[in-house]
Design a protein around this motif. Sequence first.
Motif, PDB file in Angstrom:
ATOM      1  N   THR A 116      72.778  71.035  21.248  1.00  0.00           N
ATOM      2  CA  THR A 116      73.059  70.515  19.856  1.00  0.00           C
ATOM      3  C   THR A 116      73.836  69.182  19.924  1.00  0.00           C
ATOM      4  OG1 THR A 116      75.572  71.409  19.683  1.00  0.00           O
ATOM      5  CG2 THR A 116      73.748  72.785  19.076  1.00  0.00           C
ATOM      6  N   LEU A 117      73.528  68.304  18.844  1.00  0.00           N
ATOM      7  CA  LEU A 117      74.106  66.892  19.098  1.00  0.00           C
ATOM      8  C   LEU A 117      75.684  67.145  19.164  1.00  0.00           C
ATOM      9  CD1 LEU A 117      71.981  65.016  16.545  1.00  0.00           C
ATOM     10  CD2 LEU A 117      71.542  65.103  19.029  1.00  0.00           C
ATOM     11  N   ILE A 118      76.156  67.963  18.578  1.00  0.00           N
ATOM     12  CA  ILE A 118      77.779  68.082  18.613  1.00  0.00           C
ATOM     13  C   ILE A 118      78.085  68.391  20.033  1.00  0.00           C
ATOM     14  CG2 ILE A 118      79.801  69.575  17.904  1.00  0.00           C
ATOM     15  CD1 ILE A 118      78.299  69.631  15.125  1.00  0.00           C
ATOM     16  N   ASP A 119      77.475  69.217  20.572  1.00  0.00           N
ATOM     17  CA  ASP A 119      77.870  69.910  22.082  1.00  0.00           C
ATOM     18  C   ASP A 119      77.616  68.507  22.920  1.00  0.00           C
ATOM     19  OD1 ASP A 119      78.744  71.481  23.951  1.00  0.00           O
ATOM     20  OD2 ASP A 119      76.836  72.300  24.337  1.00  0.00           O
ATOM     21  N   ALA A 120      76.515  67.883  22.937  1.00  0.00           N
ATOM     22  CA  ALA A 120      76.023  66.978  23.357  1.00  0.00           C
ATOM     23  C   ALA A 120      77.034  65.624  23.547  1.00  0.00           C
ATOM     24  CB  ALA A 120      74.805  66.266  23.429  1.00  0.00           C
ATOM     25  N   ILE A 121      77.424  65.143  22.396  1.00  0.00           N
ATOM     26  CA  ILE A 121      78.331  63.979  22.072  1.00  0.00           C
ATOM     27  C   ILE A 121      79.864  64.431  22.256  1.00  0.00           C
ATOM     28  CG2 ILE A 121      79.564  62.728  20.370  1.00  0.00           C
ATOM     29  CD1 ILE A 121      76.478  62.629  19.000  1.00  0.00           C
TER      30      ILE A 121
END
Length: 128
Positions: A72-77
Amino acid sequence: MPDMSSNQAPDPRYDDFLELAAKWEGFWGLYHHGWLLHTSDGQTFCPVFANREDAQSWGASIQTNHIPVPITLIDAIEHIVPDWRENGIMAGVSPTPALAPVLVAPGDLSADLLGALKTAMTKQFGRT
């Protein structure tokens, strides 16, 4: 911005990756007891892909037992990209059996993903 250390034109795979990652709020990596790390021209990178099929195809081409896993973008960022930054790992966007990845610094990837997400949300919901 992708790695522009050479005088080559920007690779359209990066823009395509950003657009799809923003649309689906995530992207794909290869995982097996940890994220797959690979090396190209002496630079360690974590390969990332806009879709599962591309991740699976590239993984098969290098004969790894890592499998495609969504990020997910949240996990990535919040988690993955800071770890890459700390360990000198680049994002390796959309490698193929025939093409090396587009190498992107972790901070640039985060900023570009957030920008692409903002653009995607503006297209979908209009200006607020």
